[in-house]
Design a protein around this motif. Structure first.
Motif, PDB file in Angstrom:
ATOM      1  N   PHE A   1      51.747  37.214  -2.156  1.00  0.00           N
ATOM      2  CA  PHE A   1      51.117  38.486  -2.498  1.00  0.00           C
ATOM      3  C   PHE A   1      49.891  38.311  -3.379  1.00  0.00           C
ATOM      4  N   THR A   2      49.608  37.083  -3.833  1.00  0.00           N
ATOM      5  CA  THR A   2      48.457  36.868  -4.707  1.00  0.00           C
ATOM      6  C   THR A   2      47.140  36.987  -3.954  1.00  0.00           C
ATOM      7  N   ARG A   3      47.160  36.891  -2.643  1.00  0.00           N
ATOM      8  CA  ARG A   3      45.936  37.006  -1.835  1.00  0.00           C
ATOM      9  C   ARG A   3      45.717  38.418  -1.305  1.00  0.00           C
ATOM     10  N   PHE A   4      46.455  39.374  -1.818  1.00  0.00           N
ATOM     11  CA  PHE A   4      46.375  40.759  -1.368  1.00  0.00           C
ATOM     12  C   PHE A   4      45.034  41.368  -1.780  1.00  0.00           C
ATOM     13  N   THR A   5      44.363  41.976  -0.838  1.00  0.00           N
ATOM     14  CA  THR A   5      43.169  42.764  -1.134  1.00  0.00           C
ATOM     15  C   THR A   5      43.386  44.162  -0.568  1.00  0.00           C
ATOM     16  N   ARG A   6      43.089  45.134  -1.367  1.00  0.00           N
ATOM     17  CA  ARG A   6      43.355  46.521  -0.984  1.00  0.00           C
ATOM     18  C   ARG A   6      42.589  46.918   0.279  1.00  0.00           C
ATOM     19  N   LYS A   7      41.379  46.412   0.428  1.00  0.00           N
ATOM     20  CA  LYS A   7      40.534  46.803   1.559  1.00  0.00           C
ATOM     21  C   LYS A   7      41.119  46.356   2.895  1.00  0.00           C
ATOM     22  N   THR A   8      41.684  45.148   2.954  1.00  0.00           N
ATOM     23  CA  THR A   8      42.156  44.623   4.241  1.00  0.00           C
ATOM     24  C   THR A   8      43.659  44.687   4.430  1.00  0.00           C
ATOM     25  N   HIS A   9      44.448  44.680   3.350  1.00  0.00           N
ATOM     26  CA  HIS A   9      45.895  44.567   3.495  1.00  0.00           C
ATOM     27  C   HIS A   9      46.670  45.846   3.184  1.00  0.00           C
ATOM     28  N   ALA A  10      46.058  46.782   2.480  1.00  0.00           N
ATOM     29  CA  ALA A  10      46.789  47.979   2.048  1.00  0.00           C
ATOM     30  C   ALA A  10      47.136  48.871   3.232  1.00  0.00           C
ATOM     31  N   ASN A  11      48.374  49.345   3.230  1.00  0.00           N
ATOM     32  CA  ASN A  11      48.835  50.276   4.260  1.00  0.00           C
ATOM     33  C   ASN A  11      49.623  51.386   3.562  1.00  0.00           C
ATOM     34  N   PRO A  12      48.935  52.381   2.985  1.00  0.00           N
ATOM     35  CA  PRO A  12      49.650  53.434   2.262  1.00  0.00           C
ATOM     36  C   PRO A  12      50.476  54.336   3.169  1.00  0.00           C
ATOM     37  N   GLY A  13      50.308  54.233   4.478  1.00  0.00           N
ATOM     38  CA  GLY A  13      51.081  55.043   5.411  1.00  0.00           C
ATOM     39  C   GLY A  13      52.418  54.435   5.790  1.00  0.00           C
ATOM     40  N   ASN A  14      52.697  53.227   5.330  1.00  0.00           N
ATOM     41  CA  ASN A  14      53.985  52.603   5.608  1.00  0.00           C
ATOM     42  C   ASN A  14      55.083  53.466   4.985  1.00  0.00           C
ATOM     43  N   PRO A  15      56.124  53.817   5.738  1.00  0.00           N
ATOM     44  CA  PRO A  15      57.171  54.692   5.206  1.00  0.00           C
ATOM     45  C   PRO A  15      57.842  54.140   3.952  1.00  0.00           C
TER      46      PRO A  15
END
Length: 158
Positions: free
Chosen positions: A63-77
């Motif tokens: 999870f240290t390589r997480f970037t909001r622009k490419t990895h974020a999915n706020p629609g995931n239930p």
């Protein structure tokens, strides 16, 4: 079919359709291997596994390589459910809005690629500390959801 010496020349090859193959053929690349640009939901890219599809092998997520622009999915239930649970716990325990915002960001990191049936170990949750996010309160929310696999060593073991 006609024969020229020992080589047989056949008619044109049938067209092969790849759109009905499994999802791993279209994970952000077109058929030539070029990276696609745009919104993953608009492109039809699924960010969590199809229920019932087993993982090939267990690999610890990074999870240290997480970037909001490419990895974020706020629609995931699961993200929606975790955020609602965090707001309820924050209201009960009197967390500041800064702490709630930090835990909310950590939950987005942890659950954006969450597949149904996945569990999070404490050692995976500890990785959000490198992103500057709160670990203990995030683990409390994940435990409230029943998805925490506590892999910490027992302090009172023999």
């Amino acid at each position: 079919m006609r024969q020229l010496g020992k080589v047989k020349i056949r008619g044109p090859l049938p067209e092969i359709r790849l759109d009905h193959w499994q999802l791993f053929l279209n994970l952000g690349c077109d058929l030539r291997g070029y990276q696609t640009v745009g919104d993953p939901q608009a492109l039809g890219i699924v960010t969590w596994q199809v229920p019932g599809q087993l993982a090939l092998f267990h690999a610890r997520r990074d999870f240290t390589r997480f970037t909001r622009k490419t990895h974020a999915n706020p629609g995931n239930p699961m993200v929606v459910r975790a955020r609602a649970s965090a707001r309820a716990i924050a209201e009960q325990c009197g967390w500041s809005h800064y702490l709630l915002k930090e835990v909310d960001s950590a939950l987005l990191v942890l659950f954006s690629g969450h597949a149904p049936g996945d569990r999070l170990s404490y050692s995976e949750i500890r990785q959000v500390d490198k992103l500057g996010l709160n670990v203990s309160h995030t683990a409390e929310v994940v435990d409230e959801l029943g998805l925490l696999d506590d892999d910490r060593p027992d302090t009172f073991s023999d």
